[in-house]
Design a protein around this motif. Sequence first.
Motif, PDB file in Angstrom:
ATOM      1  N   ASN A 126     -10.889  46.182 108.685  1.00  0.00           N
ATOM      2  CA  ASN A 126     -11.902  45.357 108.010  1.00  0.00           C
ATOM      3  C   ASN A 126     -13.320  45.891 108.221  1.00  0.00           C
ATOM      4  O   ASN A 126     -14.295  45.131 108.162  1.00  0.00           O
ATOM      5  N   ARG A 127     -13.425  47.180 108.462  1.00  0.00           N
ATOM      6  CA  ARG A 127     -14.723  47.842 108.608  1.00  0.00           C
ATOM      7  C   ARG A 127     -14.949  48.751 107.396  1.00  0.00           C
ATOM      8  O   ARG A 127     -14.013  49.113 106.687  1.00  0.00           O
ATOM      9  N   PRO A 128     -16.189  49.155 107.154  1.00  0.00           N
ATOM     10  CA  PRO A 128     -16.463  49.991 105.979  1.00  0.00           C
ATOM     11  C   PRO A 128     -15.940  51.419 106.090  1.00  0.00           C
ATOM     12  O   PRO A 128     -15.842  52.119 105.083  1.00  0.00           O
ATOM     13  N   CYS A 129     -15.618  51.883 107.300  1.00  0.00           N
ATOM     14  CA  CYS A 129     -15.134  53.242 107.475  1.00  0.00           C
ATOM     15  C   CYS A 129     -14.356  53.324 108.786  1.00  0.00           C
ATOM     16  O   CYS A 129     -14.309  52.374 109.574  1.00  0.00           O
ATOM     17  N   ILE A 130     -13.744  54.464 109.016  1.00  0.00           N
ATOM     18  CA  ILE A 130     -12.978  54.685 110.244  1.00  0.00           C
ATOM     19  C   ILE A 130     -13.907  55.095 111.382  1.00  0.00           C
ATOM     20  O   ILE A 130     -14.840  55.885 111.199  1.00  0.00           O
ATOM     21  N   GLY A 131     -13.648  54.550 112.558  1.00  0.00           N
ATOM     22  CA  GLY A 131     -14.407  54.900 113.754  1.00  0.00           C
ATOM     23  C   GLY A 131     -13.458  55.283 114.882  1.00  0.00           C
ATOM     24  O   GLY A 131     -12.239  55.187 114.754  1.00  0.00           O
ATOM     25  N   LYS A 165       2.536  48.562 113.035  1.00  0.00           N
ATOM     26  CA  LYS A 165       1.497  47.616 113.452  1.00  0.00           C
ATOM     27  C   LYS A 165       0.166  48.300 113.753  1.00  0.00           C
ATOM     28  O   LYS A 165      -0.847  47.622 113.922  1.00  0.00           O
ATOM     29  N   ASP A 166       0.166  49.644 113.835  1.00  0.00           N
ATOM     30  CA  ASP A 166      -1.070  50.363 114.126  1.00  0.00           C
ATOM     31  C   ASP A 166      -1.851  50.750 112.873  1.00  0.00           C
ATOM     32  O   ASP A 166      -2.976  51.250 112.985  1.00  0.00           O
ATOM     33  N   ILE A 167      -1.266  50.581 111.694  1.00  0.00           N
ATOM     34  CA  ILE A 167      -1.942  50.974 110.460  1.00  0.00           C
ATOM     35  C   ILE A 167      -3.261  50.211 110.316  1.00  0.00           C
ATOM     36  O   ILE A 167      -3.311  48.989 110.454  1.00  0.00           O
ATOM     37  N   ILE A 168      -4.319  50.961 110.059  1.00  0.00           N
ATOM     38  CA  ILE A 168      -5.655  50.384 109.905  1.00  0.00           C
ATOM     39  C   ILE A 168      -5.966  50.228 108.420  1.00  0.00           C
ATOM     40  O   ILE A 168      -5.733  51.153 107.638  1.00  0.00           O
ATOM     41  N   ILE A 169      -6.486  49.071 108.041  1.00  0.00           N
ATOM     42  CA  ILE A 169      -6.890  48.828 106.653  1.00  0.00           C
ATOM     43  C   ILE A 169      -8.383  48.539 106.642  1.00  0.00           C
ATOM     44  O   ILE A 169      -8.836  47.531 107.199  1.00  0.00           O
ATOM     45  N   THR A 170      -9.147  49.426 106.043  1.00  0.00           N
ATOM     46  CA  THR A 170     -10.602  49.266 105.995  1.00  0.00           C
ATOM     47  C   THR A 170     -10.978  48.174 105.006  1.00  0.00           C
ATOM     48  O   THR A 170     -10.141  47.665 104.250  1.00  0.00           O
ATOM     49  N   SER A 171     -12.256  47.806 104.997  1.00  0.00           N
ATOM     50  CA  SER A 171     -12.713  46.730 104.106  1.00  0.00           C
ATOM     51  C   SER A 171     -12.577  47.107 102.639  1.00  0.00           C
ATOM     52  O   SER A 171     -12.568  46.239 101.764  1.00  0.00           O
ATOM     53  N   SER A 172     -12.469  48.408 102.352  1.00  0.00           N
ATOM     54  CA  SER A 172     -12.273  48.845 100.968  1.00  0.00           C
ATOM     55  C   SER A 172     -10.795  48.895 100.584  1.00  0.00           C
ATOM     56  O   SER A 172     -10.468  49.265  99.460  1.00  0.00           O
ATOM     57  N   SER A 211      -8.360  63.163 104.249  1.00  0.00           N
ATOM     58  CA  SER A 211      -9.353  63.008 103.186  1.00  0.00           C
ATOM     59  C   SER A 211     -10.619  62.376 103.746  1.00  0.00           C
ATOM     60  O   SER A 211     -10.622  61.813 104.843  1.00  0.00           O
ATOM     61  N   ARG A 212     -11.708  62.455 102.971  1.00  0.00           N
ATOM     62  CA  ARG A 212     -12.973  61.905 103.448  1.00  0.00           C
ATOM     63  C   ARG A 212     -12.881  60.404 103.694  1.00  0.00           C
ATOM     64  O   ARG A 212     -13.433  59.888 104.657  1.00  0.00           O
ATOM     65  N   SER A 213     -12.142  59.695 102.851  1.00  0.00           N
ATOM     66  CA  SER A 213     -12.030  58.244 103.023  1.00  0.00           C
ATOM     67  C   SER A 213     -11.246  57.880 104.279  1.00  0.00           C
ATOM     68  O   SER A 213     -11.343  56.767 104.777  1.00  0.00           O
ATOM     69  N   GLU A 214     -10.456  58.822 104.804  1.00  0.00           N
ATOM     70  CA  GLU A 214      -9.684  58.578 106.024  1.00  0.00           C
ATOM     71  C   GLU A 214     -10.381  59.138 107.255  1.00  0.00           C
ATOM     72  O   GLU A 214      -9.898  58.946 108.368  1.00  0.00           O
ATOM     73  N   SER A 215     -11.488  59.829 107.088  1.00  0.00           N
ATOM     74  CA  SER A 215     -12.109  60.547 108.200  1.00  0.00           C
ATOM     75  C   SER A 215     -12.941  59.623 109.082  1.00  0.00           C
ATOM     76  O   SER A 215     -13.374  58.545 108.668  1.00  0.00           O
ATOM     77  N   ILE A 216     -13.157  60.068 110.294  1.00  0.00           N
ATOM     78  CA  ILE A 216     -13.947  59.320 111.275  1.00  0.00           C
ATOM     79  C   ILE A 216     -15.423  59.515 110.950  1.00  0.00           C
ATOM     80  O   ILE A 216     -15.929  60.632 110.928  1.00  0.00           O
ATOM     81  N   ARG A 217     -16.119  58.411 110.700  1.00  0.00           N
ATOM     82  CA  ARG A 217     -17.544  58.497 110.355  1.00  0.00           C
ATOM     83  C   ARG A 217     -18.446  58.035 111.493  1.00  0.00           C
ATOM     84  O   ARG A 217     -19.633  58.361 111.533  1.00  0.00           O
TER      85      ARG A 217
END
Length: 634
Positions: free
Chosen positions: A508-513, A473-480, A563-569
Amino acid sequence: MRDFALAPSPVSSHSGGLADSVFDAAVHNPTLPLLARRSTPSSTDWEEVTAVEVRDEVVDLAKGLIASGISPGHRVAIMARTRYEWTVLSYALWAVGAEVVPIYPTSSRDQVEWILRDAGCVAVVVEDEQAVMTVGSVCGSLRQLRHVWQLDAGALDDLVQRGEFIPIATVDSLRRIVLPDSTAVVAYTSGTSGHPMGCALSHRNLASPCDTLLAGWGHTAAPPGEQGSVLAFLPFSHVYGLMIQSVCIRGGLLMGHEPDLGGEALVSALRSFRPTYFYAVPSVFEKIYKNFLRTAQQAGRGVLFERAADTARDFAAALERQRLGGGSGPGLDLRLQHALYERTVYRRLRAALGGRVGRATSGGSPLNRELSLFYEGIGVYVHDGYGLTETSGGVTMQPLGREKSGTVGQALPGMDLMLAEDGEILVRGPSVFQGYINDEAATRATLRGGWLATGDLGWLDSDGYLTITGRKKDIIITSSGKSVAPAALEQRLRMHPLVHQAVVVGDNRPCIGALITLDPEFLAYWRGSLSLQSDTPSREAREENALREEIGRAVAAANSSVSRSESIRVFRVLPVQFDHANGLLTPSMKLRRDAIVERYAFEIDAMYQARSRAPRQNVPDELSGWDDADNVFR
């Protein structure tokens, strides 16, 4: 799907209830010290209580419970910190066939009311006047509740006096009819979302993992010829604490109690009690490491400590490769460096745990591999295991002589592990709970064909070692559409001395925060160590910039593992820590993610809006998550 277990060892059969272990110890080894207590919380003198003395206290209290109308099957809540009375009271309740319902002592009024009503408790034992007021405010709606007993007001002495006329034979007769499959505890899940659910755990459920651990690992609790000793300080309101209590009583280990989780109180208790075995959750091991580092830096030995820590990790990693058949062990240079730091650093670090701890156990959530290697390297191997409330705490353990840091070990003998197609961990064995009380639908959804669906994600290597990767239930799915497990990022962020807690967001965000809280003690030291001299406004601005850069480095270090797509921006540092009092931590110190995201919705929105508005600047990549709108002091 594939099953793994440590060995095809059969699970020993159990007869009777948990209270029998106290009575058996009194018969077979009456003078063995089982418990230790202090006359005052601040005392450094511990009085040992023998098995026969513990048994007599349990009997006297059980008689008082009988005189008060407590009967087999009645549920009695205990709402108190980890203290001597908790242990005696729980065994007295089990001796008369009652069921214990642990409640975290700082639970809110609504939480207390829910648990007491849902469990149908006939009595509740509280610690102080504040807890009496909390329970008193909900008593009117709890028709089954007959007694509220306050420990600090002498309630147990009153019970003993009330039961003086009850024959000892009455206690014996009730104890002997308790069956292994009778419910012993109704332990409420942490409730990371919604109301907590009551997990019914039988005497057999709780005894099974304890006996298995004692049979395979009990001899590691102390040097040969010595009685093992454990300082209990984690809440007995969580199944981890209950399991440690049962291991001590069933295994004849001396157990002391420390109700105060504050750093100074715990350090003092460790130094005076001097346990041979230590157990904690990862956040405690992280805190101890940071305290080591801060103390060294304050003494001007920060560089020495960091070199010693690196050597400890390298030494432990070499030992691990050797025991797993992948290397010849530490080389001569590494052994010499390690021996030098043993004389100058490591033994002093072990002294902070009392000086006698050789092994430890971590539970509640996975322990960082680098932290595990550090502790092994300084001479305290930490067994990282896995369990949950629904499994009575015990599922896996590190096999002796084949320990592998970064994993939670292999399945305990008698326990089966299997991975579903989506990576969810399924468990089967004698410690799996009876079900959720008053919720058959949830029980059916969790127990599938004899397998418990844990909700945890992980993977098994070719040797059967389990690695936990997060919660479903903690898995995050970004808007991409990128799926990100937050646990590993949060774990690496917490390794930085300044970072106390971290919550990764991004659904549902453009990147990880990330939302970050700071360690107040280390922050105070860090501020004091800055060489900034000027007027106050200028100094504050430069201090803020320096803190931004330092947290940026912590984020960059965490990002290096993904990876960069998983990194905190983007990230924001919050001024208030997440804790149980503000409803953002569970009693077992896990993050209530839904509550945190809801509480800080404004800050999360502002964090992403600031990123979208900020102009692109030529700044180092490690600081690219920061922009001018971010303010670390908000």
